[in-house]
Design an enzyme around this catalytic site. Sequence first.
Site, PDB file in Angstrom:
ATOM      1  N   GLU A   1      -5.958  -1.342  -8.133  1.00 55.93           N
ATOM      2  CA  GLU A   1      -5.025  -0.434  -8.812  1.00 55.93           C
ATOM      3  C   GLU A   1      -3.900  -1.277  -9.411  1.00 55.93           C
ATOM      4  O   GLU A   1      -3.242  -2.038  -8.697  1.00 55.93           O
ATOM      5  CB  GLU A   1      -4.465   0.589  -7.819  1.00 55.93           C
ATOM      6  CG  GLU A   1      -5.525   1.601  -7.389  1.00 55.93           C
ATOM      7  CD  GLU A   1      -5.032   2.603  -6.346  1.00 55.93           C
ATOM      8  OE1 GLU A   1      -5.201   3.809  -6.561  1.00 55.93           O
ATOM      9  OE2 GLU A   1      -4.481   2.173  -5.313  1.00 55.93           O
TER      10      GLU A   1
ATOM     11  N   SER B   1       0.826  -1.210   0.000  1.00 56.92           N
ATOM     12  CA  SER B   1       0.000   0.000   0.000  1.00 56.92           C
ATOM     13  C   SER B   1       0.851   1.246   0.000  1.00 56.92           C
ATOM     14  O   SER B   1       0.460   2.272  -0.540  1.00 56.92           O
ATOM     15  CB  SER B   1      -0.838   0.081   1.275  1.00 56.92           C
ATOM     16  OG  SER B   1      -1.747  -0.930   1.354  1.00 56.92           O
TER      17      SER B   1
ATOM     18  N   HIS C   1      -2.767  -3.563  -6.430  1.00 54.42           N
ATOM     19  CA  HIS C   1      -3.210  -3.076  -5.127  1.00 54.42           C
ATOM     20  C   HIS C   1      -4.702  -3.345  -4.940  1.00 54.42           C
ATOM     21  O   HIS C   1      -5.556  -2.641  -5.475  1.00 54.42           O
ATOM     22  CB  HIS C   1      -2.906  -1.570  -4.997  1.00 54.42           C
ATOM     23  CG  HIS C   1      -3.157  -1.036  -3.628  1.00 54.42           C
ATOM     24  ND1 HIS C   1      -3.835   0.124  -3.378  1.00 54.42           N
ATOM     25  CD2 HIS C   1      -2.826  -1.533  -2.410  1.00 54.42           C
ATOM     26  CE1 HIS C   1      -3.912   0.327  -2.077  1.00 54.42           C
ATOM     27  NE2 HIS C   1      -3.298  -0.672  -1.465  1.00 54.42           N
TER      28      HIS C   1
ATOM     29  N   ASN D   1      -5.498   5.815  -1.972  1.00 56.39           N
ATOM     30  CA  ASN D   1      -5.055   6.189  -0.623  1.00 56.39           C
ATOM     31  C   ASN D   1      -4.573   7.632  -0.578  1.00 56.39           C
ATOM     32  O   ASN D   1      -4.740   8.315   0.434  1.00 56.39           O
ATOM     33  CB  ASN D   1      -3.938   5.259  -0.147  1.00 56.39           C
ATOM     34  CG  ASN D   1      -4.502   3.937   0.352  1.00 56.39           C
ATOM     35  OD1 ASN D   1      -5.704   3.817   0.608  1.00 56.39           O
ATOM     36  ND2 ASN D   1      -3.652   2.937   0.465  1.00 56.39           N
TER      37      ASN D   1
HETATM   38  P1  NAD Z   1      -0.728  -9.366   7.587  1.00 50.27           P
HETATM   39  O1  NAD Z   1       0.269  -9.046   8.623  1.00 50.27           O
HETATM   40  O2  NAD Z   1      -2.122  -9.666   7.994  1.00 50.27           O
HETATM   41  O3  NAD Z   1      -0.218 -10.589   6.703  1.00 50.27           O
HETATM   42  C1  NAD Z   1       1.098 -10.802   6.333  1.00 50.27           C
HETATM   43  C2  NAD Z   1       1.310 -12.304   6.211  1.00 50.27           C
HETATM   44  O4  NAD Z   1       2.595 -12.532   5.663  1.00 50.27           O
HETATM   45  C3  NAD Z   1       1.269 -13.034   7.544  1.00 50.27           C
HETATM   46  O5  NAD Z   1       0.372 -14.120   7.479  1.00 50.27           O
HETATM   47  C4  NAD Z   1       2.701 -13.523   7.742  1.00 50.27           C
HETATM   48  O6  NAD Z   1       2.769 -14.779   8.401  1.00 50.27           O
HETATM   49  C5  NAD Z   1       3.148 -13.650   6.313  1.00 50.27           C
HETATM   50  N1  NAD Z   1       4.601 -13.637   6.152  1.00 50.27           N
HETATM   51  C6  NAD Z   1       5.557 -13.162   6.953  1.00 50.27           C
HETATM   52  N2  NAD Z   1       6.767 -13.403   6.419  1.00 50.27           N
HETATM   53  C7  NAD Z   1       6.580 -14.038   5.258  1.00 50.27           C
HETATM   54  C8  NAD Z   1       7.437 -14.566   4.268  1.00 50.27           C
HETATM   55  N3  NAD Z   1       8.744 -14.460   4.359  1.00 50.27           N
HETATM   56  N4  NAD Z   1       6.896 -15.185   3.214  1.00 50.27           N
HETATM   57  C9  NAD Z   1       5.553 -15.304   3.099  1.00 50.27           C
HETATM   58  N5  NAD Z   1       4.694 -14.811   4.004  1.00 50.27           N
HETATM   59  C10 NAD Z   1       5.198 -14.196   5.070  1.00 50.27           C
HETATM   60  O7  NAD Z   1      -0.695  -8.137   6.564  1.00 50.27           O
HETATM   61  P2  NAD Z   1      -1.822  -7.652   5.556  1.00 50.27           P
HETATM   62  O8  NAD Z   1      -2.690  -6.650   6.228  1.00 50.27           O
HETATM   63  O9  NAD Z   1      -2.434  -8.816   4.908  1.00 50.27           O
HETATM   64  O10 NAD Z   1      -0.950  -6.828   4.506  1.00 50.27           O
HETATM   65  C11 NAD Z   1      -0.153  -7.486   3.558  1.00 50.27           C
HETATM   66  C12 NAD Z   1       0.222  -6.527   2.449  1.00 50.27           C
HETATM   67  O11 NAD Z   1      -0.963  -6.023   1.846  1.00 50.27           O
HETATM   68  C13 NAD Z   1       1.007  -5.321   2.909  1.00 50.27           C
HETATM   69  O12 NAD Z   1       1.954  -5.013   1.931  1.00 50.27           O
HETATM   70  C14 NAD Z   1      -0.037  -4.218   3.006  1.00 50.27           C
HETATM   71  O13 NAD Z   1       0.483  -2.934   2.762  1.00 50.27           O
HETATM   72  C15 NAD Z   1      -0.945  -4.606   1.880  1.00 50.27           C
HETATM   73  N6  NAD Z   1      -2.339  -4.140   2.014  1.00 50.27           N
HETATM   74  C16 NAD Z   1      -3.010  -4.271   3.183  1.00 50.27           C
HETATM   75  C17 NAD Z   1      -4.328  -3.834   3.265  1.00 50.27           C
HETATM   76  C18 NAD Z   1      -5.117  -4.006   4.528  1.00 50.27           C
HETATM   77  O14 NAD Z   1      -6.188  -3.387   4.646  1.00 50.27           O
HETATM   78  N7  NAD Z   1      -4.689  -4.818   5.470  1.00 50.27           N
HETATM   79  C19 NAD Z   1      -4.956  -3.264   2.140  1.00 50.27           C
HETATM   80  C20 NAD Z   1      -4.232  -3.162   0.944  1.00 50.27           C
HETATM   81  C21 NAD Z   1      -2.929  -3.590   0.888  1.00 50.27           C
END
Ligand code: NAD
Length: 694
Positions: free
Chosen positions: A466, A433, A454, A504
């Site tokens: 996106e 993000s 995204h 965003n």
């Molecule tokens: P999260 O912390 O819920 O999930 C991350 C996951 O990655 C976890 O399950 C973790 O165990 C895993 N992980 C850690 N190390 C790893 C590795 N080496 N290989 C594979 N997996 C691994 O985070 P999230 O909220 O799902 O966000 C993930 C991405 O999505 C981020 O880049 C964030 O910016 C983006 N994002 C999040 C949102 C949101 O609303 N949460 C929205 C859009 C984009």
Amino acid sequence: MDGKLADFLTESTLELGAARVAPGDGHWRFGLDEDGIGWLVLDRKDASVNTISDAVLRELDTHLQTIEAELPRALVVRSGKAQGFAMGADIDALADMDGAAARRLLTEAHGVFDRLEGLSCPTVAVVHGPALGAGFELALACDYRIAIDGATFGLPEVRLGLHPGLGGTVRLPELIEPISAMQMMLTGSAAHTKKARKLGIADLVVEERHLRAAIAGILRGEVDKRGRGLMARAFALSSARALAATRMRREAQKVAPQDHYPAPHALIDIWAQHGDDRKAMRQAEIASFAGLLQTDTSRNLIRAFFLRRKLKQAAVDAGDIRDVHVVGAGVMGAEIAAWIAMQGMRVTVSDPDDEALGAMIRQAMKICKDTHKNALETRDTLDRLMPDPMGHGVARADLVIEVGPEKPELKAQIFADLGARMKKGAILASNTSSLRLSDFLEHVPAKARFAGLHFFNPVSKIPLVEVVSHDKTGKETRARLLAFCTAIGRLPVAVADAPGYLVNRALMPYLLEALLLMDEGIEKERIDRAALNFGMPMGPVTLADQVGLDICLDVAESLTKSLNTPIAEIPAMLREKVAAGHLGRKSGQGFYDWTDGTPKPETSNSIGDELTDRLVLPMLNACAECVRTSVVGSNDEADAAMIFATGFAPFRGGPLRYARNRGHDEVHQRLLELEKAHGPRFKPDAYWRNDKTT
Ligand code: NAD
């Protein structure tokens, strides 16, 4: 195409070949079968789906005149398209029509449907797939409706700021229980086969192979029409309708305030006034429809419909991505993987945390349930969704989506590791993000095939994605990703690798301004109400709680760091909440208390323009900047992205359409005033002075 349907259509086409009529290259085909039954098949030329246009209606009229002159034993009306019966009116034609032209067209169309209704032989609509809007109204003008299993009936005009205009407001309440009919029209919700049968819309539900027997049954008088309209009689009294209308108005006002959405209220009014007088109701329907077509609401909702279509058409073909690997099964990864599997692709998912992979499967089952998938579809989805802790799927995937934690070092490591294992030609996309893609170029396997995808949370409910390109992303990669998004039923918008991309970047100033207003002592309920009154689907304080205050703070900090212009100060209250572990909905406590479900904003309508402008204008200003600096390609794409990602008041046509309607000079002037009063975060973008686009 369903095999049996294909057989039938070929068979009937053969029959039609032996028949006498049919202007060869028209939208309709007509022929008689050996039992003396006339088959009138709608098969729009030059289109893959049927819509009801002026030309379709005129041609239908010509056929009906011939049929009147030599009546068949019965007339069957059906579609020659595998996709379904008919999708509704031709919206392109409606969009630019003035009131007088609309009235003329509707009056003529009513005449054609009346002619069908008035035929002295039995008429049967056979519906497979969707019969929506004018398509459903065509079926309603027949004496009987046979639904082929899987058929759907609906009158969704309200979503375009309209109500039915080809007799639906008259015929549906005559056919089924009037309150249910009004509900269908007021909400635009569809009735699938079983429900359609239960409501009395469909007289019979059959499989294609039993169709002829079903028609024979109708001709033998085995389907009784006499019971119809019993419920309508209860509402023949205007006092009964007035009482029901009062309740309907109250309900409609809650979800669709009259100032913003006049159509449901107009429909309730004409039913309450004329529900016992067919002729008056029809005239009122035509006049009201033609009037609604001229409202800003309808124009903007029709524009949103076109924008959705335009985003879908951004994909030039169906794409070549079949196998996907998702890295990370957290909040977003699980949703993304489950959604893609649900759309028919094979997905492998890796995560070092086994718990996360287990939770992903549960999440997939929940999404299937929430989106009404049956047991078979759910099983197929789960078959395609494979936990893959060792990441074996990476080598086979056409696309790898990285959804790991938002930590630059970790992402760099993940990219480098994937680089060694991905197959030739595969694309690597990140869901980050707030990090810049261009900062990772040295770690990725192939710069031209590295991009951003995204998604928004929750993926199953927010259709926008996106598609992010950095300077080195190849055109082909972008095109393949646009096609991929379309293939999984999401709406892609191409954006550049700038801080916050578009959505965003535009949303954050709005959220932060809401929190700054709270810092100034304004109640959160009042702030949320201002946004709701403007037409946003949710107030900004509630939205911040929903998104998660930690995520808001992260994105805000990263945006403030990377942008030259200040988007807002970061409110002290936000830092305090995060420090206290009050992260919003997910922790039960944020600005609101979520322990008893979603908080209710106050209902007061007396919110000043000042408050609304402080919330909304920063969002407009950011969208303007994104268009001017080519983060997004056009005003249309910016508006579409904001409507389909944030629900930005669709009846206002999106932020830049709203700004245009309000006047760029006025927006510029208001921003200057706000800048003077509250600081440089309101500094008007150069767009307002320079933009010459429409
Ligand atoms: P999260 O912390 O819920 O999930 C991350 C996951 O990655 C976890 O399950 C973790 O165990 C895993 N992980 C850690 N190390 C790893 C590795 N080496 N290989 C594979 N997996 C691994 O985070 P999230 O909220 O799902 O966000 C993930 C991405 O999505 C981020 O880049 C964030 O910016 C983006 N994002 C999040 C949102 C949101 O609303 N949460 C929205 C859009 C984009």
